[in-house]
Design a protein around this motif. Structure first.
Motif, PDB file in Angstrom:
ATOM      1  N   GLY A   1       5.470  -2.260   7.800  1.00  0.00           N
ATOM      2  CA  GLY A   1       6.661  -1.441   7.900  1.00  0.00           C
ATOM      3  C   GLY A   1       7.786  -1.891   6.987  1.00  0.00           C
ATOM      4  N   VAL A   2       7.444  -2.426   5.838  1.00  0.00           N
ATOM      5  CA  VAL A   2       8.461  -2.915   4.902  1.00  0.00           C
ATOM      6  C   VAL A   2       9.199  -1.740   4.257  1.00  0.00           C
ATOM      7  CG1 VAL A   2       6.889  -3.058   2.926  1.00  0.00           C
ATOM      8  CG2 VAL A   2       8.886  -4.537   3.010  1.00  0.00           C
ATOM      9  N   GLY A   3      10.527  -1.872   4.147  1.00  0.00           N
ATOM     10  CA  GLY A   3      11.335  -0.859   3.470  1.00  0.00           C
ATOM     11  C   GLY A   3      11.319  -1.078   1.969  1.00  0.00           C
ATOM     12  N   ALA A   4      11.718  -0.059   1.221  1.00  0.00           N
ATOM     13  CA  ALA A   4      11.657  -0.106  -0.245  1.00  0.00           C
ATOM     14  C   ALA A   4      12.513  -1.230  -0.822  1.00  0.00           C
ATOM     15  CB  ALA A   4      12.083   1.238  -0.824  1.00  0.00           C
ATOM     16  N   GLU A   5      13.703  -1.461  -0.258  1.00  0.00           N
ATOM     17  CA  GLU A   5      14.585  -2.505  -0.792  1.00  0.00           C
ATOM     18  C   GLU A   5      13.985  -3.891  -0.584  1.00  0.00           C
ATOM     19  OE1 GLU A   5      19.007  -4.102   0.206  1.00  0.00           O
ATOM     20  OE2 GLU A   5      18.814  -1.929  -0.052  1.00  0.00           O
ATOM     21  N   LEU A   6      13.519  -4.169   0.629  1.00  0.00           N
ATOM     22  CA  LEU A   6      12.901  -5.469   0.901  1.00  0.00           C
ATOM     23  C   LEU A   6      11.603  -5.622   0.111  1.00  0.00           C
ATOM     24  CD1 LEU A   6      12.830  -8.165   2.340  1.00  0.00           C
ATOM     25  CD2 LEU A   6      11.812  -7.016   4.316  1.00  0.00           C
ATOM     26  N   GLU A   7      10.867  -4.549  -0.026  1.00  0.00           N
ATOM     27  CA  GLU A   7       9.623  -4.577  -0.801  1.00  0.00           C
ATOM     28  C   GLU A   7       9.880  -5.070  -2.221  1.00  0.00           C
ATOM     29  OE1 GLU A   7       6.896  -1.268  -3.025  1.00  0.00           O
ATOM     30  OE2 GLU A   7       7.473  -0.830  -0.958  1.00  0.00           O
ATOM     31  N   ALA A   8      10.851  -4.477  -2.895  1.00  0.00           N
ATOM     32  CA  ALA A   8      11.155  -4.853  -4.275  1.00  0.00           C
ATOM     33  C   ALA A   8      11.614  -6.304  -4.365  1.00  0.00           C
ATOM     34  CB  ALA A   8      12.212  -3.919  -4.853  1.00  0.00           C
TER      35      ALA A   8
ATOM     36  N   PHE B   1       0.833  -1.195   0.000  1.00  0.00           N
ATOM     37  CA  PHE B   1       0.000   0.000   0.000  1.00  0.00           C
ATOM     38  C   PHE B   1       0.874   1.253   0.000  1.00  0.00           C
ATOM     39  CE2 PHE B   1      -2.905  -3.020   2.292  1.00  0.00           C
ATOM     40  CZ  PHE B   1      -3.810  -3.153   1.261  1.00  0.00           C
ATOM     41  N   ALA B   2       2.178   1.085  -0.212  1.00  0.00           N
ATOM     42  CA  ALA B   2       3.108   2.218  -0.213  1.00  0.00           C
ATOM     43  C   ALA B   2       2.744   3.170  -1.349  1.00  0.00           C
ATOM     44  CB  ALA B   2       4.533   1.706  -0.380  1.00  0.00           C
ATOM     45  N   PRO B   3       2.954   4.435  -1.169  1.00  0.00           N
ATOM     46  CA  PRO B   3       3.630   5.080  -0.045  1.00  0.00           C
ATOM     47  C   PRO B   3       2.695   5.419   1.117  1.00  0.00           C
ATOM     48  CG  PRO B   3       3.172   6.737  -1.703  1.00  0.00           C
ATOM     49  CD  PRO B   3       2.662   5.409  -2.242  1.00  0.00           C
ATOM     50  N   ALA B   4       1.394   5.250   0.948  1.00  0.00           N
ATOM     51  CA  ALA B   4       0.452   5.621   2.013  1.00  0.00           C
ATOM     52  C   ALA B   4       0.646   4.771   3.259  1.00  0.00           C
ATOM     53  CB  ALA B   4      -0.983   5.499   1.515  1.00  0.00           C
TER      54      ALA B   4
END
Length: 190
Positions: A127-134, A80-83
């Motif tokens: 609370g996933v970060g962008a790197e782990l998300e990708a 649901f990032a960035p919200a």
């Protein structure tokens, strides 16, 4: 006036729940012992203790009107990032029935305004970060499962302890989601 923190969910059963927990564990989720894999129908809200019987009756009525079991498909990780940085599995399958059930339980005393529209999902990591998300989206892109859910459960957050099926007549079943629970669940669809 005593308040309780409750939510409404469809708990996933093994073996799919075990698979989802394996994904959550691999991603570094720290809430495995506290929160069972589920599809949220009503996000956690504060409820007056005096309204708990009406909430349970609302669940029983809504679940009783829904066909059972409800067949859902899980797959395609997303966020649901960035919200809201929540990594989740999208939910498909019988979405018209799922949405009708969600609307039926989101009524007094369980109705609260939400800043977001209802999106059925199974949370993997908050609370996933962008790197782990990708990396997770790429690695889990082929994950798919089908699950039949047959009960609606009222979960209660406990101060200093795990959330569990709360109140008289609510039961999340064995294991997580049911400490102190007993009796029939909020209800079985159908």
């Amino acid at each position: 006036m005593a308040r309780r923190r409750v939510g409404v969910a469809l708990l996933l059963d093994p073996p799919v729940a075990d698979e989802v927990d394996g994904l959550r564990r691999a991603l570094g989720a720290t809430d495995l012992a506290r929160l069972a894999p589920h599809v949220t129908l009503v996000r956690p809200i504060n409820l007056r203790a005096a309204d708990l019987p009406a909430a349970l009756e609302r669940l029983r009525a809504a679940a009783g009107a829904a066909p059972a079991p409800l067949r859902l498909s899980l797959g395609l990780p997303a966020t649901f990032a960035p919200a809201n940085p929540v990594l989740h599995l999208q939910v498909g399958g019988d979405l018209p029935t799922l949405r009708a059930l969600q609307q039926a339980v989101t009524a007094p005393p369980l109705d609260r305004p939400s800043p977001w529209p209802y999106v059925p999902h199974v949370t993997l990591l908050d609370g996933v970060g962008a790197e782990l998300e990708a990396a997770a989206i790429a690695a889990l892109g082929r994950y798919a499962a089908v699950v039949d859910v047959d009960r609606v459960v009222l979960l209660e957050e406990r101060v200093g302890g795990p959330p569990g099926a709360g109140g008289p007549g609510a039961d999340g079943g064995p294991g997580r989601g049911s400490p102190g629970g007993g009796g029939p669940s909020g209800g079985s669809p159908g």
